[in-house]
Write an enzyme that holds these catalytic residues in place. Structure first.
Site, PDB file in Angstrom:
ATOM      1  N   ASP A  95     -24.355 -70.130  -4.422  1.00 11.60           N
ATOM      2  CA  ASP A  95     -25.139 -70.257  -5.642  1.00 11.60           C
ATOM      3  C   ASP A  95     -26.316 -71.204  -5.449  1.00 11.60           C
ATOM      4  O   ASP A  95     -26.846 -71.740  -6.401  1.00 11.60           O
ATOM      5  CB  ASP A  95     -24.246 -70.758  -6.781  1.00 11.60           C
ATOM      6  CG  ASP A  95     -23.559 -72.075  -6.434  1.00 11.60           C
ATOM      7  OD1 ASP A  95     -23.900 -72.672  -5.393  1.00 11.60           O
ATOM      8  OD2 ASP A  95     -22.692 -72.521  -7.212  1.00 11.60           O
ATOM      9  N   CYS A 104     -26.965 -70.633 -13.868  1.00  8.98           N
ATOM     10  CA  CYS A 104     -25.940 -70.081 -14.768  1.00  8.98           C
ATOM     11  C   CYS A 104     -25.676 -71.052 -15.904  1.00  8.98           C
ATOM     12  O   CYS A 104     -25.242 -70.680 -16.991  1.00  8.98           O
ATOM     13  CB  CYS A 104     -24.624 -69.874 -14.033  1.00  8.98           C
ATOM     14  SG  CYS A 104     -24.768 -68.887 -12.577  1.00  8.98           S
ATOM     15  N   PHE A 156     -29.896 -72.587  -2.899  1.00  9.16           N
ATOM     16  CA  PHE A 156     -30.882 -72.320  -1.848  1.00  9.16           C
ATOM     17  C   PHE A 156     -30.589 -73.076  -0.561  1.00  9.16           C
ATOM     18  O   PHE A 156     -30.843 -72.569   0.531  1.00  9.16           O
ATOM     19  CB  PHE A 156     -32.281 -72.694  -2.342  1.00  9.16           C
ATOM     20  CG  PHE A 156     -32.929 -71.604  -3.126  1.00  9.16           C
ATOM     21  CD1 PHE A 156     -33.558 -70.548  -2.492  1.00  9.16           C
ATOM     22  CD2 PHE A 156     -32.903 -71.618  -4.507  1.00  9.16           C
ATOM     23  CE1 PHE A 156     -34.144 -69.517  -3.199  1.00  9.16           C
ATOM     24  CE2 PHE A 156     -33.478 -70.599  -5.243  1.00  9.16           C
ATOM     25  CZ  PHE A 156     -34.102 -69.549  -4.595  1.00  9.16           C
ATOM     26  N   ASP A 198     -14.893 -71.331   0.892  1.00  7.73           N
ATOM     27  CA  ASP A 198     -15.370 -71.789  -0.412  1.00  7.73           C
ATOM     28  C   ASP A 198     -14.962 -73.247  -0.614  1.00  7.73           C
ATOM     29  O   ASP A 198     -13.908 -73.673  -0.147  1.00  7.73           O
ATOM     30  CB  ASP A 198     -14.793 -70.922  -1.541  1.00  7.73           C
ATOM     31  CG  ASP A 198     -15.466 -71.215  -2.870  1.00  7.73           C
ATOM     32  OD1 ASP A 198     -16.397 -70.471  -3.236  1.00  7.73           O
ATOM     33  OD2 ASP A 198     -15.095 -72.210  -3.543  1.00  7.73           O
ATOM     34  N   CYS A 200     -37.246 -62.844   7.431  1.00  8.10           N
ATOM     35  CA  CYS A 200     -36.094 -63.697   7.167  1.00  8.10           C
ATOM     36  C   CYS A 200     -36.139 -64.204   5.718  1.00  8.10           C
ATOM     37  O   CYS A 200     -37.080 -63.934   4.987  1.00  8.10           O
ATOM     38  CB  CYS A 200     -36.031 -64.859   8.164  1.00  8.10           C
ATOM     39  SG  CYS A 200     -37.143 -66.224   7.787  1.00  8.10           S
ATOM     40  N   CYS A 231     -39.199 -66.097   4.784  1.00  9.47           N
ATOM     41  CA  CYS A 231     -40.368 -65.262   4.492  1.00  9.47           C
ATOM     42  C   CYS A 231     -40.352 -64.901   3.006  1.00  9.47           C
ATOM     43  O   CYS A 231     -41.387 -64.735   2.381  1.00  9.47           O
ATOM     44  CB  CYS A 231     -40.339 -63.981   5.317  1.00  9.47           C
ATOM     45  SG  CYS A 231     -40.502 -64.231   7.085  1.00  9.47           S
ATOM     46  N   ALA A 236     -18.496 -65.462  -8.303  1.00  6.99           N
ATOM     47  CA  ALA A 236     -18.739 -64.168  -8.944  1.00  6.99           C
ATOM     48  C   ALA A 236     -19.120 -63.091  -7.929  1.00  6.99           C
ATOM     49  O   ALA A 236     -18.627 -61.969  -7.994  1.00  6.99           O
ATOM     50  CB  ALA A 236     -19.842 -64.317  -9.987  1.00  6.99           C
ATOM     51  N   CYS A 249     -39.531 -67.301  11.812  1.00  4.55           N
ATOM     52  CA  CYS A 249     -39.955 -66.058  12.477  1.00  4.55           C
ATOM     53  C   CYS A 249     -41.053 -66.323  13.502  1.00  4.55           C
ATOM     54  O   CYS A 249     -41.065 -65.726  14.572  1.00  4.55           O
ATOM     55  CB  CYS A 249     -40.454 -65.051  11.451  1.00  4.55           C
ATOM     56  SG  CYS A 249     -39.146 -64.433  10.382  1.00  4.55           S
TER      57      CYS A 249
HETATM   58 ZN   LIG Z   1     -39.288 -65.645   8.405  1.00  5.75          ZN
END
Ligand SMILES: [Zn+2]
Length: 336
Positions: free
Chosen positions: A124, A182, A126, A54, A165, A168, A33, A241
């Site tokens: 989609d 979804c 993490f 993909d 980032c 963070c 999407a 970081c």
């Molecule tokens: Zn960071």
């Protein structure tokens, strides 16, 4: 240049800006999407080189929001990256467009992002975003995060050495089942179009040299008509970081099965690089179930399961809710 005349008239772009865009290279990771909207905008805007990666293929329930696909792509079982690139080349044949049908993982991401000026998140999940975050900060490449669900979405630009980032922002992986998908709450095409468009515009701004105007998280809810800018600070304890630690990129161990967002499907990735002869596999499998070879992928139905097998040896096991079951179906029908 004529085809970009309306864009060149925009003061922030101009002729020299357009020339910059034509020399720029962008990677779009995930072509669903968000990715279709992003790739469509970037191709029409004249980004000189665009690579689309993909792992998935086009299905009927994608058409509600995945703007580059049509019913013919569904019938042919087209991999999304290939279908998108085919369509985009007809829109702008003057730029270079490349498609790769693969799962982005810690083994291939650095190869994929090297030489890129910008990376766009159309994923989609993490896990992949944390990997993009590690790889982009390591190689000093800006990337644009985007996510959308139901009627709300968010986006933020991450620029190594300039902004905080992604870690963070989210600090660590959410526990499985703790976030909506979804699959559970659905998604409207207006919010994915909106977030994807903002991502592509932020990418263009960065490619034109603007690294200052976009350091906040933008959160949108279309039903509430709310647009909110939220300041995000670098976390004192961010492993990336603060310590320059690429935890997700450097993770060891075998590739684990992945449950795909939005459906009862588990992806199995082979432990080493391989190329599978799908025609040969079809001959083998049609003796025990219903196998159809679609040119770029193989569909195999057996019992209550459907296996979608890609030339790189990856497979989606549909109907499998358990990773163990998915693994054993893979071993049984495709090989260990
Ligand atoms: Zn960071």
């Amino acid at each position: 240049m004529d085809r970009y005349s309306r864009q060149v008239l925009v003061a922030t772009v101009g002729k020299s800006g357009q020339e910059k865009l034509l020399k720029s290279r962008a990677l779009v990771i995930g072509c669903g999407a968000l990715g279709t909207v992003i790739a469509n905008n970037l191709v029409r805007a004249g980004i000189g080189y665009i690579k689309i990666v993909d792992r998935d293929y086009v299905e009927l329930d994608n058409l509600q929001r995945q703007m580059l696909f049509d019913e013919e792509d569904v019938e042919k079982g087209m991999p999304k990256a290939v279908a998108a690139a085919d369509k985009l080349r007809r829109i702008n044949s003057s730029i270079e467009i490349e498609a790769e049908v693969k799962d982005v993982n810690r083994k291939n991401i650095e190869e994929l992002i090297k030489d890129m000026d910008i990376v766009l998140d159309g994923t989609d999940n993490f896990e992949t975003r944390l990997l993009i975050n590690d790889a982009c900060f390591k190689h000093n490449i800006p990337w644009i995060y985007g996510a959308a669900i139901s009627s709300y979405g968010m986006t933020m630009s991450f620029i190594p050495k300039v902004t905080p980032c992604f870690r963070c922002l989210v600090s660590s992986l959410p526990a499985p089942g703790s976030t909506d998908t979804c699959d559970t709450v659905g998604v409207l095409n207006a919010i994915t179009s909106c977030i994807g468009s903002i991502q592509s515009n932020e990418a263009i701004k960065i490619l034109l040299g603007d690294k200052d105007s976009n350091q906040k998280l933008l959160a949108i809810d279309l039903m509430e008509r709310s647009f909110e800018q939220i300041a995000v600070k670098k976390r004192d304890d961010c492993p990336l970081c603060r310590d320059g630690e690429f935890e997700f990129l450097n993770k060891k161990g075998p590739s684990e099965p992945i449950k795909l967002c939005g459906r009862e499907t588990i992806q199995i990735t082979p432990q080493r690089e391989m190329e599978v002869s799908l025609e040969y596999l079809k001959e083998k499998l049609e003796k025990i179930g219903d196998a159809s070879y679609l040119g770029l992928l193989l569909k195999f139905r057996v019992d209550q399961y459907e296996l979608i097998i890609f030339p790189d040896g990856r497979a989606f096991i549909k109907g499998a809710t358990d990773k163990g079951i998915a693994k054993s179906l893979y071993a049984k029908y495709i090989g260990a």
